[in-house]
Design an enzyme around this catalytic site. Structure first.
Site, PDB file in Angstrom:
ATOM      1  N   THR A 223       0.854  -1.190   0.000  1.00 34.40           N
ATOM      2  CA  THR A 223       0.000   0.000   0.000  1.00 34.40           C
ATOM      3  C   THR A 223       0.884   1.232   0.000  1.00 34.40           C
ATOM      4  OG1 THR A 223      -1.670  -1.153   1.331  1.00 34.40           O
ATOM      5  CG2 THR A 223      -1.806   1.242   1.276  1.00 34.40           C
ATOM      6  N   ARG A 251     -12.769  -9.428  -1.341  1.00 33.58           N
ATOM      7  CA  ARG A 251     -11.945  -9.093  -0.177  1.00 33.58           C
ATOM      8  C   ARG A 251     -11.608  -7.604  -0.162  1.00 33.58           C
ATOM      9  NH1 ARG A 251      -6.297  -7.063   0.619  1.00 33.58           N
ATOM     10  NH2 ARG A 251      -5.628  -7.891   2.651  1.00 33.58           N
ATOM     11  N   VAL A 252     -11.749  -6.991   1.008  1.00 29.83           N
ATOM     12  CA  VAL A 252     -11.305  -5.622   1.242  1.00 29.83           C
ATOM     13  C   VAL A 252     -10.248  -5.679   2.335  1.00 29.83           C
ATOM     14  CG1 VAL A 252     -11.947  -3.326   2.054  1.00 29.83           C
ATOM     15  CG2 VAL A 252     -13.507  -4.612   0.576  1.00 29.83           C
ATOM     16  N   GLY A 253      -9.089  -5.110   2.070  1.00 34.19           N
ATOM     17  CA  GLY A 253      -8.010  -5.116   3.043  1.00 34.19           C
ATOM     18  C   GLY A 253      -8.109  -3.963   4.011  1.00 34.19           C
ATOM     19  N   ASP A 254      -6.980  -3.649   4.654  1.00 35.97           N
ATOM     20  CA  ASP A 254      -7.008  -2.568   5.638  1.00 35.97           C
ATOM     21  C   ASP A 254      -6.817  -1.205   5.001  1.00 35.97           C
ATOM     22  OD1 ASP A 254      -4.230  -2.793   5.070  1.00 35.97           O
ATOM     23  OD2 ASP A 254      -3.759  -1.911   7.017  1.00 35.97           O
ATOM     24  N   THR A 274       1.564  -0.374   6.212  1.00 31.77           N
ATOM     25  CA  THR A 274       1.572  -1.258   5.058  1.00 31.77           C
ATOM     26  C   THR A 274       1.916  -2.662   5.536  1.00 31.77           C
ATOM     27  OG1 THR A 274       2.520  -1.646   2.854  1.00 31.77           O
ATOM     28  CG2 THR A 274       4.014  -0.801   4.533  1.00 31.77           C
ATOM     29  N   GLY A 275       1.476  -3.660   4.780  1.00 30.40           N
ATOM     30  CA  GLY A 275       1.776  -5.032   5.162  1.00 30.40           C
ATOM     31  C   GLY A 275       0.550  -5.920   5.074  1.00 30.40           C
ATOM     32  N   ASP A 276       0.478  -6.895   5.959  1.00 26.97           N
ATOM     33  CA  ASP A 276      -0.608  -7.873   5.951  1.00 26.97           C
ATOM     34  C   ASP A 276      -1.865  -7.243   6.542  1.00 26.97           C
ATOM     35  OD1 ASP A 276      -2.321 -10.020   6.183  1.00 26.97           O
ATOM     36  OD2 ASP A 276      -0.793 -11.402   6.921  1.00 26.97           O
ATOM     37  N   GLY A 277      -2.660  -6.667   5.663  1.00 26.87           N
ATOM     38  CA  GLY A 277      -3.828  -5.915   6.103  1.00 26.87           C
ATOM     39  C   GLY A 277      -4.882  -6.734   6.809  1.00 26.87           C
TER      40      GLY A 277
END
Length: 358
Positions: A223, A251-254, A274-277
């Site tokens: 991100t 799917r919607v991430g963070d 940023t990263g594993d949302g």
């Protein structure tokens, strides 16, 4: 008496000038790095995006909100790392969708879009949600309908030759890796099913839910998260991403979740992540960072604390956050990868990239 008046006025003038000088010195000090406002901070070495935001806020005199839009839009056009804007991160069906968020730290207004199809301008769509509706978050195809109705270009194909080629290769590899767990087939492309009689066997597959998380990286799960302090000291943040590669459709991430991927409050400062949302949104690390700074923590310590709260529960977590105080002091922390973030302020000739190790 009259002869004393010039001396009196001269003394008053000297005192006034000293007060102005002290006030100016305090204002410069607020930058944290000797540069004064404005300040731009972004995840990763996205220098072109930071320069775009800097030109907007410094040369154009724009607000923090508009500078964030300029910076994130530049990243969308450039398709930073293949994970921002159109043309990257296909889902299981081969389609690219966008998530984006913008937050005004003065008014605490937020606009966001998630799983948006057919519109290339994620951050501009998010701003339209903030500016033209009483809502905070629109998703899916109806987010696209709204954005187009408000004047953004579309409908458009968000896929690219590269994203299609990546998807075809993934299909040829039995759709591995993917984000499915506790389903059969666990080594194929589906259709997936879950049967009650298989539950005991499924629960015994060690580490099955971590198979994709071990592969989270900058070029498949990333991100742009940007924070700007403008010349008036107002703060805004924004994010844009096309999400996790080979995500399950819908799917919607963070990225569009306020408090997870980004957060801003003029009274305190800002944060970007940023990263594993999918993991990060369970902890709202950026909200935590800002609240920790509100309680007196320095930015770097606040970032480290937020990451540690995640890793205590998920030791294989991969991600990072940066923190920016209202005075322009910045710091960052990460886990599972080496992280870089970019900074620009008056004390710098060009964008500075800072490396942070776990």
């Amino acid at each position: 008496m009259a002869s004393k008046l010039p001396s009196f006025f001269f003394i008053c003038l000297i005192i006034l000038l000293l007060l102005i000088d002290q006030s100016s010195a305090k204002e410069v000090k607020r930058s944290g790095n000797g540069g004064g406002f404005p300040v731009v901070v972004s995840t990763w070495p996205f220098k072109a995006a930071v320069r775009a935001a800097w030109r907007s806020v410094k040369d154009g005199g724009s607000t923090a909100v508009d500078a964030v839009v300029a910076g994130c839009s530049a990243c969308e056009v450039l398709r930073c790392d293949g994970t921002v804007g159109p043309g990257g991160s296909p889902d299981e069906n081969g389609e690219t969708t966008l998530d984006a968020l913008i937050m005004n730290g003065t008014t605490m207004e937020v606009g966001a879009v998630g799983a948006m199809r057919f519109v290339k301008d994620g951050i501009k769509a998010a701003k339209l949600v903030m500016d033209k509706t009483e809502h905070t978050f629109l998703v899916g195809e109806m987010a696209s309908v709204f954005a187009i109705s408000m004047g953004l270009a579309g409908p458009a194909n968000l896929s690219s030759d590269e994203s299609v080629e990546k998807w075809i290769s993934w299909k040829g590899n039995n759709c591995q890796p993917n984000f499915r767990k506790n389903v059969f087939p666990n080594n194929g492309c589906g259709p997936y099913r879950f049967e009650e009689k298989e539950e005991e066997e499924l629960c015994g597959i060690e580490g099955m839910d971590l198979k994709i998380r071990n592969g989270v990286g900058r070029h498949n799960h990333d991100t742009i998260s940007m924070a700007v302090i403008d010349e008036m000291g107002h703060i805004a943040v924004g994010t844009s991403t096309n999400g996790a590669t080979f995500k399950i459709p819908g799917r919607v991430g963070d990225g569009p979740i306020a408090g997870s991927s980004a957060y801003a409050d003029d009274d305190v400062g800002a944060c970007g992540a940023t990263g594993d949302g999918d993991i990060m949104m369970r902890f709202l690390p950026c909200y935590q960072v800002v609240e920790s700074m509100r309680q007196g923590m320095e930015p770097k310590n606040a970032a480290t604390d937020a990451i540690s709260r995640i890793t205590r529960k998920f030791p294989k977590f991969v991600g990072a956050v940066f923190a920016l105080s209202k005075d322009g002091v910045h710091g960052a922390a990460c886990h599972g990868w080496t992280f870089q973030y970019s900074v620009m302020n008056y004390s710098l000739d060009d964008v500075q990239v800072i490396t942070v190790v776990p």
